[in-house]
Design an enzyme around this catalytic site. Sequence first.
Site, PDB file in Angstrom:
ATOM      1  N   SER A   1     -18.414 -22.176 -11.786  1.00  0.00           N
ATOM      2  CA  SER A   1     -17.232 -22.347 -10.815  1.00  0.00           C
ATOM      3  C   SER A   1     -16.000 -21.505 -11.037  1.00  0.00           C
ATOM      4  CB  SER A   1     -16.852 -24.054 -11.000  1.00  0.00           C
ATOM      5  OG  SER A   1     -16.080 -24.398 -10.201  1.00  0.00           O
TER       6      SER A   1
ATOM      7  N   ASP B   1     -13.235 -21.479  -4.478  1.00  0.00           N
ATOM      8  CA  ASP B   1     -13.425 -20.981  -5.966  1.00  0.00           C
ATOM      9  C   ASP B   1     -14.633 -20.285  -6.134  1.00  0.00           C
ATOM     10  OD1 ASP B   1     -15.168 -23.137  -5.503  1.00  0.00           O
ATOM     11  OD2 ASP B   1     -14.886 -23.987  -7.476  1.00  0.00           O
TER      12      ASP B   1
ATOM     13  N   ASP C   1     -17.239 -24.642  -3.701  1.00  0.00           N
ATOM     14  CA  ASP C   1     -17.464 -26.213  -3.544  1.00  0.00           C
ATOM     15  C   ASP C   1     -15.810 -26.658  -3.447  1.00  0.00           C
ATOM     16  OD1 ASP C   1     -16.756 -25.953  -6.118  1.00  0.00           O
ATOM     17  OD2 ASP C   1     -18.291 -27.557  -6.590  1.00  0.00           O
TER      18      ASP C   1
ATOM     19  N   ALA D   1      -7.156 -33.464  -5.211  1.00  0.00           N
ATOM     20  CA  ALA D   1      -6.060 -32.866  -4.669  1.00  0.00           C
ATOM     21  C   ALA D   1      -6.438 -31.076  -4.743  1.00  0.00           C
ATOM     22  CB  ALA D   1      -4.800 -32.809  -5.455  1.00  0.00           C
ATOM     23  N   ASN D   2      -7.250 -30.769  -5.920  1.00  0.00           N
ATOM     24  CA  ASN D   2      -7.578 -29.649  -6.037  1.00  0.00           C
ATOM     25  C   ASN D   2      -8.470 -28.932  -5.090  1.00  0.00           C
ATOM     26  OD1 ASN D   2     -10.210 -30.374  -6.657  1.00  0.00           O
ATOM     27  ND2 ASN D   2     -10.090 -30.566  -8.767  1.00  0.00           N
TER      28      ASN D   2
ATOM     29  N   ARG E   1      -3.926 -38.992 -18.710  1.00  0.00           N
ATOM     30  CA  ARG E   1      -5.300 -39.056 -18.975  1.00  0.00           C
ATOM     31  C   ARG E   1      -5.853 -38.079 -19.674  1.00  0.00           C
ATOM     32  NH1 ARG E   1      -7.920 -35.878 -15.774  1.00  0.00           N
ATOM     33  NH2 ARG E   1     -10.127 -36.271 -16.265  1.00  0.00           N
TER      34      ARG E   1
ATOM     35  N   GLY F   1     -11.359 -34.308 -19.125  1.00  0.00           N
ATOM     36  CA  GLY F   1     -12.826 -34.417 -19.141  1.00  0.00           C
ATOM     37  C   GLY F   1     -13.461 -33.156 -19.295  1.00  0.00           C
ATOM     38  N   THR F   2     -12.613 -31.993 -19.146  1.00  0.00           N
ATOM     39  CA  THR F   2     -13.164 -30.610 -19.545  1.00  0.00           C
ATOM     40  C   THR F   2     -12.448 -29.769 -20.375  1.00  0.00           C
ATOM     41  OG1 THR F   2     -11.492 -29.785 -17.841  1.00  0.00           O
ATOM     42  CG2 THR F   2     -13.572 -30.690 -16.824  1.00  0.00           C
TER      43      THR F   2
HETATM   44  C1  16G Z   1     -14.411 -31.226 -12.765  1.00  0.00           C
HETATM   45  C2  16G Z   1     -14.728 -31.806 -11.644  1.00  0.00           C
HETATM   46  C3  16G Z   1     -13.552 -31.891 -10.690  1.00  0.00           C
HETATM   47  C4  16G Z   1     -12.475 -32.438 -11.534  1.00  0.00           C
HETATM   48  C5  16G Z   1     -12.012 -31.834 -12.698  1.00  0.00           C
HETATM   49  C6  16G Z   1     -11.034 -32.373 -13.479  1.00  0.00           C
HETATM   50  C7  16G Z   1     -16.765 -31.787 -10.349  1.00  0.00           C
HETATM   51  C8  16G Z   1     -17.780 -31.106  -9.522  1.00  0.00           C
HETATM   52  N1  16G Z   1     -15.960 -31.127 -10.981  1.00  0.00           N
HETATM   53  O1  16G Z   1     -14.260 -29.689 -12.754  1.00  0.00           O
HETATM   54  O2  16G Z   1     -13.945 -32.608  -9.606  1.00  0.00           O
HETATM   55  O3  16G Z   1     -11.403 -32.211 -10.616  1.00  0.00           O
HETATM   56  O4  16G Z   1     -13.440 -31.642 -13.455  1.00  0.00           O
HETATM   57  O5  16G Z   1     -10.924 -31.830 -14.880  1.00  0.00           O
HETATM   58  O6  16G Z   1     -16.870 -32.925 -10.470  1.00  0.00           O
HETATM   59  P1  16G Z   1      -9.929 -32.593 -16.056  1.00  0.00           P
HETATM   60  O7  16G Z   1     -10.958 -33.720 -16.442  1.00  0.00           O
HETATM   61  O8  16G Z   1     -10.091 -31.312 -17.081  1.00  0.00           O
HETATM   62  O9  16G Z   1      -8.840 -32.867 -15.625  1.00  0.00           O
HETATM   63 MG    MG Z   2     -16.388 -25.260  -8.079  1.00  0.00          MG
END
Ligand code: 16G
Ligand code: MG
Length: 545
Positions: A65, A283, A287, A380-381, A506, A509-510
């Site tokens: 992505s 992006d 998507d 929002a993104n 929070r 998740g990434t």
């Molecule tokens: C991922 C998610 C996106 C979310 C982002 C939050 C999908 C395809 N992608 O990129 O929707 O906004 O994580 O990231 O679900 P964060 O947990 O680091 O804030």
């Molecule tokens: Mg993407």
Amino acid sequence: MASNKMILEASAKHPQPGTAFQYGTAGFRMKADLLDSVVFRVGLLAALRSRKLNGQTIGVMITASHNPPVDNGVKLVDPMGEMLEGSWEPHATLLANAKTDQELLDTYNWLAREVKANTDAPAHVIFARDTRASGPRLVECLTDALKAAGAEYTDYKILTTPQLHYLVRCVNTKGTQYEYGEASEEGYYKKLGEAFKTAMTHRKTSGSVTVDCANGVGGPKLRELIKYLPRGAEGGVDIKVVNDDVVNPDILNSNCGADYVKTQQRAPPSSKANPMDRCCSLDGDADRVVYYFIDESNTFRLLDGDRIATLAASFIRDLARGAGLLDELNIGVVQTAYANGASTNFVTQNLKLPVVCTSTGVKHLHHAAMRFDVGVYFEANGHGTVIFSDRALRTLDKYEPKSPAQHDALKILRALTDLINQAVGDALSDMLLVEVILAHKSITVNEWLNTYIDLPNRLVRVEVPDRNNFTTVEGTAERRLASPAKVQQLIDELVGKYKQGRAFARASGTEDAVRVYAEASTRAEADDLASKVAGIVRSQAASTA
Ligand code: 16G
Ligand code: MG
């Protein structure tokens, strides 16, 4: 026919690098060098998933992505084109972390028994990749697994993520009453092109739209799609494609694209747009989309996912009313806690539609949107789409309009069900939707922006030793922290002191960080609230480390 020996031999070509992997919100994503064994194992899981679901086709998308060019990633697509069912994510993690070939084989066979999948039954998998240089190598890892597991597969080469989701849904609905479309890339363009033409009947867009494609797969695919769209002069749209260089893979997502524009709050430095020109950015895997323009005082103005959601919800509500179907269709909007409070108020107070707030991540929003007849969901993104339930489709299909005005509104609504990707948020389809709405409402980007005024807000990223110490209270859509102890109480006490104040923290998740979001009635207050909440997070993280 799958055999243990074949899986062992193939796995030996792709050893686990000793890294711990986790299937997260966007599948597996990291430095491409580390992904060979992961992609191989995802291939095994895709075959298993297909077998579990009676041979229905499963999709595998290789993309990272908006991440930098050195990264890559992989995720699975379920039969109706939706994200992999949540209960299978731990299975993916388990396979990815098996240390040796033998352990992998044992885990695979154990998993097959656990989910009751017959490893000799037919399995069907289709896959595609974005434009990254590591893509072809990872495809080989994938096909090694699919061959060893005895799955039939089709390589769709380079596609946007939403195109692959579309194809998965087409293949699995072929010949049924839910047939989604022709299962080919051309079928995708034809479907969007025809729906767009119908939705634009007797309308025209003003000016042109400049689309920044992040130097990713969206560029060549948009150029292809344009061939199926009427031009502005023919009652269609004039699209200027920029940042569509996929020959040099190193410039992917570099100083351009939706993520850059949203996080930097500015147009790509390469932009040649004049004040009031309508622009949008996709992006790296197309998507996500956000719109923007430079206003007459040279200030950057963003129209993000919240703005697209409110625009789409208001348009669809008006059409439903125009068609005489407003009481028949249960229309709702799904957002996350990051949605600006002003957008939520606009939907509930002006549009009088219900809003549901879910956890971050497309699958949560999609799931919640399915509970409406027409579910408008956007982060929002810029991730998002509008989904129509079977009941809504049947209602639109059999309804007999009672006047020419109802007939016209119904025709547009029906066209929207084809124009909007029902499987997943799709930047190309969303962009056409926005163009249709702006043409129908005959408004400029500035008028769109002035529909309501956003509350000033601030997002802060706080690095913490262990983000897992930050857990949220179930059922609060990540708006309240359960741990560390006392942290939520401190945030609450603080927020109470600000006019129209709202804040939450929070764990990402990434990445290894906690995100803090704050909004308040003035810029200064929003900034102050955000930095103070970040301070609380930092000190609590330190005391629990
Ligand atoms: C991922 C998610 C996106 C979310 C982002 C939050 C999908 C395809 N992608 O990129 O929707 O906004 O994580 O990231 O679900 P964060 O947990 O680091 O804030
Ligand atoms: Mg993407």
